[in-house]
Design a protein around this motif. Sequence first.
Motif, mmCIF file in Angstrom:
data_model
loop_
_atom_site.group_PDB
_atom_site.id
_atom_site.type_symbol
_atom_site.label_atom_id
_atom_site.label_comp_id
_atom_site.label_asym_id
_atom_site.label_seq_id
_atom_site.Cartn_x
_atom_site.Cartn_y
_atom_site.Cartn_z
ATOM 1 N N THR A 82 2.498 -1.618 36.743
ATOM 2 C CA THR A 82 2.411 -1.447 35.291
ATOM 3 C C THR A 82 2.950 -2.712 34.635
ATOM 4 O O THR A 82 3.980 -3.233 35.042
ATOM 5 C CB THR A 82 3.213 -0.227 34.813
ATOM 6 N N PHE B 215 0.527 0.886 42.751
ATOM 7 C CA PHE B 215 0.183 0.593 41.362
ATOM 8 C C PHE B 215 1.165 -0.410 40.783
ATOM 9 O O PHE B 215 2.261 -0.616 41.305
ATOM 10 C CB PHE B 215 0.139 1.872 40.519
ATOM 11 N N ARG C 74 -1.933 -0.167 33.466
ATOM 12 C CA ARG C 74 -1.622 0.265 34.832
ATOM 13 C C ARG C 74 -2.789 -0.125 35.722
ATOM 14 O O ARG C 74 -3.943 0.227 35.447
ATOM 15 C CB ARG C 74 -1.381 1.766 34.896
ATOM 16 N N ASN D 162 -4.168 0.255 39.538
ATOM 17 C CA ASN D 162 -3.991 1.160 40.671
ATOM 18 C C ASN D 162 -4.980 0.815 41.780
ATOM 19 O O ASN D 162 -6.167 0.637 41.525
ATOM 20 C CB ASN D 162 -4.243 2.597 40.215
ATOM 21 N N HIS E 245 2.389 5.614 45.513
ATOM 22 C CA HIS E 245 2.131 6.949 44.979
ATOM 23 C C HIS E 245 3.244 7.947 45.305
ATOM 24 O O HIS E 245 3.222 9.061 44.790
ATOM 25 C CB HIS E 245 0.805 7.482 45.534
#
Length: 288
Positions: free
Chosen positions: A33, A31, A88, A90, A147
Motif C-alpha cells: 500500500t 500486497f 493497493r 496485490n 495475505h
Amino acid sequence: MFIYINGQFIKKENAMISPFDHGFLYGMGLFETFRVYEGHPFLLDDHLERLNQGLAVLNINYRLQHEETKNILQELLKLNRLTNAYLRLNVSAGIGDIGLQVDSYQNSNILFFPKPLPPAGELTEKKAVLLKTKRNSPEGDERLKSHHFMNNILAKREIGNAPDVEGIFLTADGHVAEGIVSNLFWVKGNVLYTPAIHTGILNGITRQFVIELAKKNNLSVEEGLYPIKEVLEATEMFVTNSIQEIVPLSTFEGQQFPGKLGQVVQHLHREYRDYCKRLWSRHCLRSE
C-alpha cells in the motif's frame, strides 16, 4: 471506481478471480500500500523492491518493473480522476490444483485498487495502548506483507475502531514490536530507537525512509530488543506507515508524551513533506 486486473481496467463490481487461486486457498500472495501525492507515487521503487523480493520467497514467477507500474498507475489515476490517492497493489499466486504446490507459480493475478485521499495535511496525534494479543512470529525468515493478516485483525478487534488509537504489540518474549498497522519509534537524547527486524516486525517502507531521514539529520539510529519499561523512558514517540505517514503519540500506558509538539517529530514531518511529491526511493536521499 475502476481497478486494474491482469492487464485490464474494469469497474470494481465486475472484477473476478478464480476460487482456485492459491492466494485465496493458501494465503500465497503479497500486497503493498502506498500513497500518491499530486500524482506522484511516493517511494514506489522501494515498494516494488520489497514486493519483488517477497515474490521470490513465495516462488511466484512474476516481477513488477518501474515503468510498467508507473504507466498502470497513471492510467488508473486518470480513469478515476484522482491526484491524491491510496493505492493497493496485490499479487496473488494464481490458479493451482487443490493441495500444497512445490513448483513455482507461473500465472499470477495482478491487481491495483485505488481510493481517494484528501491532500496531505498537518500532523495528527494518536494514543497508544499495549495489546494483550502478542505479535506472532513470521511464517519464514522475515515477515512479508502477505495475505496472512489474522494476527493484525485480532489485535484490531481488541482495540475497536477508534481512529485516534493504535495498538502496540509485544513479542512472546516481552519485547516491544510494532503497531497493528505501523512501525514504532521513540526518541531519547539525540538517538532515535526502533525495534529490530528480528523481533518479527514488518520492515515498513516508511520505517526505512524515516531511518535514512534521521541519519541525514544527524540523529543516531539504534535498532534492538527493548522491554516496555525502557521504551516508556522516551521523550518523544511516534508510529509510521505509508498512508498515515508520521503519527506522533500523545500517550502510551498512561504516560504522557509531547505528541505533535515534539521537536524531532515536527522536524522529520517537515522533511517528509518536502520529499513526498518527488522521491522514488529512499536511496535518493543520499544524493540530495
